[in-house]
Design an enzyme around this catalytic site. Structure first.
Site, PDB file in Angstrom:
ATOM      1  N   ILE A 110       0.849  -1.189   0.000  1.00 24.52           N
ATOM      2  CA  ILE A 110       0.000   0.000   0.000  1.00 24.52           C
ATOM      3  C   ILE A 110       0.886   1.241   0.000  1.00 24.52           C
ATOM      4  CG2 ILE A 110      -1.779   1.291   1.237  1.00 24.52           C
ATOM      5  CD1 ILE A 110      -2.674  -1.339   2.512  1.00 24.52           C
ATOM      6  N   ASN A 160      -2.140   4.257  -3.768  1.00 24.01           N
ATOM      7  CA  ASN A 160      -3.073   5.229  -3.212  1.00 24.01           C
ATOM      8  C   ASN A 160      -2.477   6.623  -3.043  1.00 24.01           C
ATOM      9  OD1 ASN A 160      -5.215   6.238  -1.119  1.00 24.01           O
ATOM     10  ND2 ASN A 160      -3.286   6.213   0.017  1.00 24.01           N
ATOM     11  N   SER A 188      -8.027   6.716  -8.236  1.00 26.02           N
ATOM     12  CA  SER A 188      -8.309   7.929  -8.992  1.00 26.02           C
ATOM     13  C   SER A 188      -9.211   8.806  -8.122  1.00 26.02           C
ATOM     14  CB  SER A 188      -8.952   7.572 -10.338  1.00 26.02           C
ATOM     15  OG  SER A 188      -9.274   8.731 -11.080  1.00 26.02           O
ATOM     16  N   TYR A 239      -5.376  18.688 -10.391  1.00 25.59           N
ATOM     17  CA  TYR A 239      -5.801  17.481  -9.679  1.00 25.59           C
ATOM     18  C   TYR A 239      -6.675  16.600 -10.567  1.00 25.59           C
ATOM     19  CZ  TYR A 239      -7.941  14.496  -6.142  1.00 25.59           C
ATOM     20  OH  TYR A 239      -8.380  13.415  -5.429  1.00 25.59           O
ATOM     21  N   LYS A 264      -5.852  12.772 -12.072  1.00 29.05           N
ATOM     22  CA  LYS A 264      -6.683  11.619 -11.730  1.00 29.05           C
ATOM     23  C   LYS A 264      -7.337  11.013 -12.974  1.00 29.05           C
ATOM     24  CE  LYS A 264      -6.034  11.465  -7.272  1.00 29.05           C
ATOM     25  NZ  LYS A 264      -5.421  10.279  -6.611  1.00 29.05           N
ATOM     26  N   VAL A 272     -13.276  12.558   1.122  1.00 24.48           N
ATOM     27  CA  VAL A 272     -12.903  11.827   2.330  1.00 24.48           C
ATOM     28  C   VAL A 272     -12.177  12.786   3.272  1.00 24.48           C
ATOM     29  CG1 VAL A 272     -11.638   9.851   3.253  1.00 24.48           C
ATOM     30  CG2 VAL A 272     -12.684   9.708   0.977  1.00 24.48           C
ATOM     31  N   THR A 278      -9.549  13.821   5.112  1.00 21.23           N
ATOM     32  CA  THR A 278      -8.121  13.546   5.255  1.00 21.23           C
ATOM     33  C   THR A 278      -7.369  14.857   5.465  1.00 21.23           C
ATOM     34  OG1 THR A 278      -7.587  13.800   2.908  1.00 21.23           O
ATOM     35  CG2 THR A 278      -8.409  11.638   3.623  1.00 21.23           C
TER      36      THR A 278
END
Length: 250
Positions: A12, A87, A138, A152, A156, A185, A187
């Site tokens: 990962i 990721n 993505s 961005y 992606k 998300v 983050t």
């Protein structure tokens, strides 16, 4: 054969925070052997103390000179990879009033070329597995245009096409390829956003959805579905979408 040898092995990237960290926890809890990479271990430290089945492998994926060494390091821990979840990524926004055009290079270097470098690292090890799975992250941002997201979104979208094409080339080697398209998300990256983020979810929620979806090895998995539907409308009614999202004329 030892219990450690029985474990499936996943690599990962971007594992030190956010979605990558949550995915690392999810795979560990499911009994996988996890090789986790990022530039620094960051929030992985507690997990490294708690799980013998977790190993940190430093990797700056924008640095081509590290590719061979990281591949060799991964090989020293496992002769193959059952799965690789690529990721890692970053985000910056374009201020059209004072544009930093070099920012396009920075974002593509991490999000797209960094993922390509990661594929170069892991593909030989995936080919040695009996049923390998390559996963790239993505974004739902590719489903419809957003203001200031030129860099961005383009990076992606490049990932999405790259994985779709790669899927065809890797079929002969029995490597399944999945492209994940998460929505918003919570983050460290999105916490810097100053705009509304509909259907915002926690990293743990996103990781749970991803992990469960990957069991069936779909070509693509976009979530949450409510955001997918909203962006479908934006894509098919572009004039309305433009009138809703574009900055107003001064």
């Amino acid at each position: 054969m030892s219990q450690a040898m029985d474990k499936k092995v996943v690599w990962i990237t971007g594992a030190s925070s956010g979605i990558g960290l949550a995915l690392t926890k999810r795979y560990l809890e499911d009994g996988w052997r996890v090789l986790a990479s990022a530039r620094k271990s960051g929030e992985l430290e507690d997990l490294l103390e708690a799980f013998d089945s977790l190993t940190f492998v430093p990797f700056d994926m924008t640095d081509d000179s590290q590719i061979e060494a990281v591949h060799d390091t991964l090989s020293s821990y496992s002769a193959h990879l059952d799965c690789a979840v690529l990721n890692a990524g970053t985000c910056e926004y374009l201020d059209i009033n004072e544009p930093d055009w070099k920012m396009m290079d920075r974002i593509m270097s991490v999000n797209f070329f960094g993922l390509v470098n990661s594929v170069e690292v892991c593909l030989p090890l995936l080919k040695k597995a009996s049923s390998p799975h390559l996963v790239g992250v993505s974004s739902q941002a590719v489903q419809a245009a957003f203001p200031q997201a030129e860099a961005y979104g383009a990076s992606k979208a490049a990932i999405r096409y790259f994985l779709s094409s790669l899927r065809m080339n890797l079929k002969q080697f029995n490597v399944d390829v999945t492209c994940l398209l998460p929505g918003f998300v919570d983050t460290p990256l999105t916490q810097k956003n100053t705009f509304s983020m509909p259907f915002l979810m926690s990293p743990d929620d996103a990781a749970k959805r991803m992990f469960n979806a990957l069991e069936s090895r779909p070509f693509e998995y976009a979530f949450p579905k409510r955001l997918t539907a909203m962006l479908w409308a934006g894509r098919h009614f572009p004039k309305l979408w433009l009138s809703m999202l574009a900055p107003k004329t001064k």
